[in-house]
Write a protein that holds these residues in place. Structure first.
Motif, PDB file in Angstrom:
ATOM      1  N   ASP A 233       0.883  -1.365  -0.236  1.00 46.83           N
ATOM      2  CA  ASP A 233       0.213   0.173  -0.158  1.00 46.83           C
ATOM      3  C   ASP A 233       0.802   1.315  -0.105  1.00 46.83           C
ATOM      4  O   ASP A 233       0.292   2.509   0.061  1.00 46.83           O
ATOM      5  CB  ASP A 233      -0.994  -0.116   1.156  1.00 46.83           C
ATOM      6  N   GLY A 234       2.175   1.044   0.142  1.00 50.42           N
ATOM      7  CA  GLY A 234       3.138   2.404   0.013  1.00 50.42           C
ATOM      8  C   GLY A 234       3.292   3.022   1.166  1.00 50.42           C
ATOM      9  O   GLY A 234       4.315   3.926   1.275  1.00 50.42           O
ATOM     10  N   VAL A 235       2.404   2.773   2.420  1.00 52.49           N
ATOM     11  CA  VAL A 235       2.655   3.675   3.403  1.00 52.49           C
ATOM     12  C   VAL A 235       2.934   2.792   4.748  1.00 52.49           C
ATOM     13  O   VAL A 235       3.305   3.158   5.668  1.00 52.49           O
ATOM     14  CB  VAL A 235       1.351   4.578   3.451  1.00 52.49           C
ATOM     15  N   THR A 236       2.437   1.338   4.705  1.00 52.60           N
ATOM     16  CA  THR A 236       2.276   0.794   6.053  1.00 52.60           C
ATOM     17  C   THR A 236       3.854  -0.116   6.157  1.00 52.60           C
ATOM     18  O   THR A 236       4.233  -0.577   4.901  1.00 52.60           O
ATOM     19  CB  THR A 236       1.247  -0.409   6.210  1.00 52.60           C
ATOM     20  N   CYS A 237       4.447  -0.276   7.368  1.00 52.10           N
ATOM     21  CA  CYS A 237       5.348  -0.912   7.664  1.00 52.10           C
ATOM     22  C   CYS A 237       5.372  -2.226   6.800  1.00 52.10           C
ATOM     23  O   CYS A 237       4.296  -3.064   6.870  1.00 52.10           O
ATOM     24  CB  CYS A 237       5.528  -1.162   8.968  1.00 52.10           C
ATOM     25  N   GLY A 247      14.864  -4.069   8.154  1.00 47.48           N
ATOM     26  CA  GLY A 247      14.889  -2.776   8.940  1.00 47.48           C
ATOM     27  C   GLY A 247      15.262  -2.751  10.677  1.00 47.48           C
ATOM     28  O   GLY A 247      16.270  -1.780  11.077  1.00 47.48           O
ATOM     29  N   PRO A 248      14.749  -3.515  11.500  1.00 48.62           N
ATOM     30  CA  PRO A 248      15.100  -3.526  12.742  1.00 48.62           C
ATOM     31  C   PRO A 248      16.540  -3.849  13.092  1.00 48.62           C
ATOM     32  O   PRO A 248      16.994  -3.590  14.012  1.00 48.62           O
ATOM     33  CB  PRO A 248      14.007  -4.620  13.221  1.00 48.62           C
ATOM     34  N   ALA A 249      17.045  -4.658  12.165  1.00 45.79           N
ATOM     35  CA  ALA A 249      18.416  -5.212  12.430  1.00 45.79           C
ATOM     36  C   ALA A 249      19.447  -4.531  11.689  1.00 45.79           C
ATOM     37  O   ALA A 249      20.576  -5.015  11.561  1.00 45.79           O
ATOM     38  CB  ALA A 249      18.544  -6.752  11.965  1.00 45.79           C
ATOM     39  N   THR A 250      19.227  -3.344  10.854  1.00 39.85           N
ATOM     40  CA  THR A 250      20.104  -2.783  10.098  1.00 39.85           C
ATOM     41  C   THR A 250      20.362  -1.310  10.420  1.00 39.85           C
ATOM     42  O   THR A 250      19.465  -0.436  10.715  1.00 39.85           O
ATOM     43  CB  THR A 250      19.571  -3.036   8.781  1.00 39.85           C
ATOM     44  N   ARG A 251      21.705  -1.081  10.337  1.00 41.87           N
ATOM     45  CA  ARG A 251      22.044   0.383  10.431  1.00 41.87           C
ATOM     46  C   ARG A 251      21.469   1.315   9.421  1.00 41.87           C
ATOM     47  O   ARG A 251      21.218   1.024   8.376  1.00 41.87           O
ATOM     48  CB  ARG A 251      23.453   0.626  10.344  1.00 41.87           C
ATOM     49  N   SER A 252      21.158   2.504  10.032  1.00 48.31           N
ATOM     50  CA  SER A 252      20.721   3.592   9.042  1.00 48.31           C
ATOM     51  C   SER A 252      22.031   4.254   8.313  1.00 48.31           C
ATOM     52  O   SER A 252      23.028   4.209   9.046  1.00 48.31           O
ATOM     53  CB  SER A 252      19.815   4.442   9.732  1.00 48.31           C
ATOM     54  N   GLY A 253      21.720   5.051   7.258  1.00 49.61           N
ATOM     55  CA  GLY A 253      22.875   5.670   6.696  1.00 49.61           C
ATOM     56  C   GLY A 253      22.733   5.847   5.101  1.00 49.61           C
ATOM     57  O   GLY A 253      23.501   6.741   4.581  1.00 49.61           O
ATOM     58  N   CYS A 254      22.074   4.742   4.857  1.00 55.49           N
ATOM     59  CA  CYS A 254      21.860   4.723   3.201  1.00 55.49           C
ATOM     60  C   CYS A 254      20.753   5.722   2.653  1.00 55.49           C
ATOM     61  O   CYS A 254      20.796   5.959   1.557  1.00 55.49           O
ATOM     62  CB  CYS A 254      21.581   3.229   2.833  1.00 55.49           C
ATOM     63  N   GLY A 255      20.030   6.419   3.642  1.00 52.04           N
ATOM     64  CA  GLY A 255      19.109   7.310   2.962  1.00 52.04           C
ATOM     65  C   GLY A 255      17.772   6.244   2.731  1.00 52.04           C
ATOM     66  O   GLY A 255      16.736   6.499   2.115  1.00 52.04           O
ATOM     67  N   TYR A 256      17.677   5.081   3.517  1.00 50.03           N
ATOM     68  CA  TYR A 256      16.770   4.121   3.509  1.00 50.03           C
ATOM     69  C   TYR A 256      16.240   4.152   1.934  1.00 50.03           C
ATOM     70  O   TYR A 256      15.027   4.112   1.470  1.00 50.03           O
ATOM     71  CB  TYR A 256      15.434   4.376   4.303  1.00 50.03           C
ATOM     72  N   ARG A 257      17.231   3.892   0.988  1.00 48.04           N
ATOM     73  CA  ARG A 257      17.030   3.923  -0.406  1.00 48.04           C
ATOM     74  C   ARG A 257      16.220   2.902  -0.753  1.00 48.04           C
ATOM     75  O   ARG A 257      15.497   2.920  -2.009  1.00 48.04           O
ATOM     76  CB  ARG A 257      18.322   4.014  -1.233  1.00 48.04           C
ATOM     77  N   CYS A 258      16.290   1.689  -0.313  1.00 46.48           N
ATOM     78  CA  CYS A 258      15.385   0.486  -0.978  1.00 46.48           C
ATOM     79  C   CYS A 258      13.834   0.955  -0.379  1.00 46.48           C
ATOM     80  O   CYS A 258      12.958   0.825  -1.314  1.00 46.48           O
ATOM     81  CB  CYS A 258      15.810  -0.671  -0.246  1.00 46.48           C
ATOM     82  N   ILE A 259      13.693   1.072   0.929  1.00 46.23           N
ATOM     83  CA  ILE A 259      12.131   1.490   1.430  1.00 46.23           C
ATOM     84  C   ILE A 259      11.634   2.717   0.629  1.00 46.23           C
ATOM     85  O   ILE A 259      10.341   2.590   0.502  1.00 46.23           O
ATOM     86  CB  ILE A 259      12.404   1.753   2.908  1.00 46.23           C
ATOM     87  N   GLU A 260      12.479   3.771   0.351  1.00 37.38           N
ATOM     88  CA  GLU A 260      11.851   4.827  -0.396  1.00 37.38           C
ATOM     89  C   GLU A 260      11.576   4.461  -1.876  1.00 37.38           C
ATOM     90  O   GLU A 260      10.835   5.024  -2.513  1.00 37.38           O
ATOM     91  CB  GLU A 260      13.208   5.864  -0.470  1.00 37.38           C
ATOM     92  N   GLY A 261      12.153   3.181  -2.445  1.00 42.48           N
ATOM     93  CA  GLY A 261      11.855   2.561  -3.644  1.00 42.48           C
ATOM     94  C   GLY A 261      10.668   1.562  -3.448  1.00 42.48           C
ATOM     95  O   GLY A 261      10.498   0.534  -4.428  1.00 42.48           O
ATOM     96  N   ASN A 262      10.189   1.437  -2.098  1.00 44.34           N
ATOM     97  CA  ASN A 262       9.143   0.602  -2.040  1.00 44.34           C
ATOM     98  C   ASN A 262       9.603  -0.887  -2.157  1.00 44.34           C
ATOM     99  O   ASN A 262       8.614  -1.775  -2.506  1.00 44.34           O
ATOM    100  CB  ASN A 262       7.776   0.690  -2.885  1.00 44.34           C
ATOM    101  N   SER A 263      10.821  -0.987  -1.335  1.00 45.11           N
ATOM    102  CA  SER A 263      11.161  -2.390  -1.397  1.00 45.11           C
ATOM    103  C   SER A 263      11.659  -2.492   0.021  1.00 45.11           C
ATOM    104  O   SER A 263      12.432  -1.774   0.534  1.00 45.11           O
ATOM    105  CB  SER A 263      12.364  -2.417  -2.382  1.00 45.11           C
ATOM    106  N   PRO A 264      11.423  -3.727   0.633  1.00 41.01           N
ATOM    107  CA  PRO A 264      11.985  -4.019   1.948  1.00 41.01           C
ATOM    108  C   PRO A 264      13.512  -3.843   2.184  1.00 41.01           C
ATOM    109  O   PRO A 264      14.180  -4.172   1.147  1.00 41.01           O
ATOM    110  CB  PRO A 264      11.418  -5.459   2.338  1.00 41.01           C
ATOM    111  N   CYS A 265      14.125  -3.421   3.192  1.00 36.95           N
ATOM    112  CA  CYS A 265      15.578  -3.272   3.566  1.00 36.95           C
ATOM    113  C   CYS A 265      15.876  -4.678   3.446  1.00 36.95           C
ATOM    114  O   CYS A 265      15.290  -5.769   4.034  1.00 36.95           O
ATOM    115  CB  CYS A 265      15.707  -2.659   4.609  1.00 36.95           C
ATOM    116  N   ARG A 266      17.069  -5.187   2.738  1.00 38.77           N
ATOM    117  CA  ARG A 266      17.761  -6.495   2.935  1.00 38.77           C
ATOM    118  C   ARG A 266      18.858  -6.614   3.810  1.00 38.77           C
ATOM    119  O   ARG A 266      19.505  -7.548   4.009  1.00 38.77           O
ATOM    120  CB  ARG A 266      17.941  -6.839   1.517  1.00 38.77           C
ATOM    121  N   GLY A 267      19.194  -5.410   4.581  1.00 38.42           N
ATOM    122  CA  GLY A 267      20.025  -5.521   5.575  1.00 38.42           C
ATOM    123  C   GLY A 267      21.731  -5.374   5.330  1.00 38.42           C
ATOM    124  O   GLY A 267      22.694  -5.650   6.093  1.00 38.42           O
TER     125      GLY A 267
END
Ligand code: SF4
Ligand code: SF4
Length: 331
Positions: A233-237, A247-267
């Motif tokens: 839906d583009g907005v829900t976790c 996401g819960p197990a991964t450092r930030s710093g990339c600018g959450y670039r996958c999530i911004e592209g509507n793809s889950p973080c792979r770590g």
């Protein structure tokens, strides 16, 4: 004194790949027009993917001759290890550049198998292999012209810091280019650098801390699904939608670039130092979100996670607490 003599001497820089896909080397070129700043500030003295420089050129350098080396790739074989040690000796600053040098990366998934199993699959049982003579790579082969050598393929994949001392870690698959430029310019300008051993270009927060998707903290997961089975839906976790997001197990710093592209973080940025084992962290995060108190139902829901070990340790198995799967060897 002439103008040239007053100019700051250029840094000497090296870039090397061990066991890696080549993406980290290519990511260096993603600096686009900033490449002119890099070239103005540094001479590349060794970069096998782009320059015709030889190992002998590095061996001939004085110790500490190179100001900064970006080593990308894991240590999978004796050549990777030899060059890691050589570059450590010749470099003032050694940076583990990218997920593979930092935590083992995708090549690190090889630690779910041993050398015997990998050779069996690659040289004997793949559907496209024809190898009636059962030939496997040898470290030395005598031919009429002399002896040919190949590096020894190790049983384990190791991170760079499991082989040599590392000054800084720049995580990511590949690291975000802006972070590379920031770190590089800090070295060039002589800005105060963080303590040796620091992860740079990333934070101690998690992707979830920065993510803008809506999280409710309620138990939501009744079923785990593959990304192709969900209309996001583009907005829900993602996790609340039943999709594995690291996401819960991964450092930030990339600018959450996958999530911004509507793809889950792979770590790929690896875990923050407060929760160093991504598998343990993900199991704990998921446990709080499963919508059931019935042990049998919980077990069925968890079984729906496709390849949990490979998913949770996709970029980090050699650098994790697990390090590798223990397998009995027959050789
Ligand atoms: S699990 Fe993923 S989608 Fe959910 S909040 Fe964390 S980073 Fe965002
Ligand atoms: S969102 Fe996750 S997988 Fe994507 S670049 Fe960032 S850390 Fe890597």
């Amino acid at each position: 004194m002439s103008k040239e003599n007053k100019e700051k001497p250029k840094l000497k820089m090296a870039i090397y790949w061990g066991a890696a896909c080549g993406g980290c080397c290519v990511s260096v070129l993603d600096v686009h027009e900033k490449l002119f700043d890099v070239v103005a500030a540094a001479d590349l003295v060794f970069w096998p993917i782009a320059l015709d420089t030889k190992y002998a050129d590095v061996e001939a350098m004085e110790d500490g001759f190179i100001d900064v080396t970006l080593y990308n790739g894991a240590v999978r074989n004796s050549e990777n290890e030899h060059i890691a040690k050589l570059l450590r000796q010749k470099s003032k600053i050694l940076v583990a550049y990218g997920s593979c040098a930092h935590m083992g990366g995708i090549p690190g998934l090889g630690n779910f198998h041993n050398r015997e199993q990998i050779f069996e699959r690659v040289y004997h049982t793949t559907e496209t292999t024809v190898n009636k003579e059962k030939i496997e790579p040898q470290t030395q082969v005598k031919v009429a012209e002399g002896t040919l050598t190949l590096p020894e393929f190790y049983n384990d994949v190791r991170t760079l810091d499991q082989v040599v001392d590392v000054d800084y870690y720049l995580p990511g698959c590949p690291p975000q280019t802006e972070r590379l430029v920031e770190v590089f310019m800090a070295i060039v300008t002589g800005a105060e650098l963080p303590p040796t051993g620091s992860v740079v270009g990333a934070t101690e927060k998690t992707q979830c801390d920065e993510c803008k998707r809506i999280k409710t903290d309620k138990k939501h997961i009744k079923e785990f699904k593959r990304p192709t089975e969900v209309i996001d839906d583009g907005v829900t976790c993602f996790l609340e939608q039943g999709l594995i997001c690291m996401g819960p197990a991964t450092r930030s710093g990339c600018g959450y670039r996958c999530i911004e592209g509507n793809s889950p973080c792979r770590g790929c940025y690896g875990p923050p130092s407060t929760s160093p084992d991504p598998g343990a962290k993900m199991m704990s995060a998921i446990a709080t979100m499963i919508d059931s108190d019935d042990p049998d139902e919980i077990a069925k829901i968890v079984e729906q996670i496709e390849d949990p070990a490979g998913t949770f340790y996709r970029f980090s198995l050699p650098g994790s607490i697990l390090r590798r799967k223990l397998i009995e060897t027959h050789t």
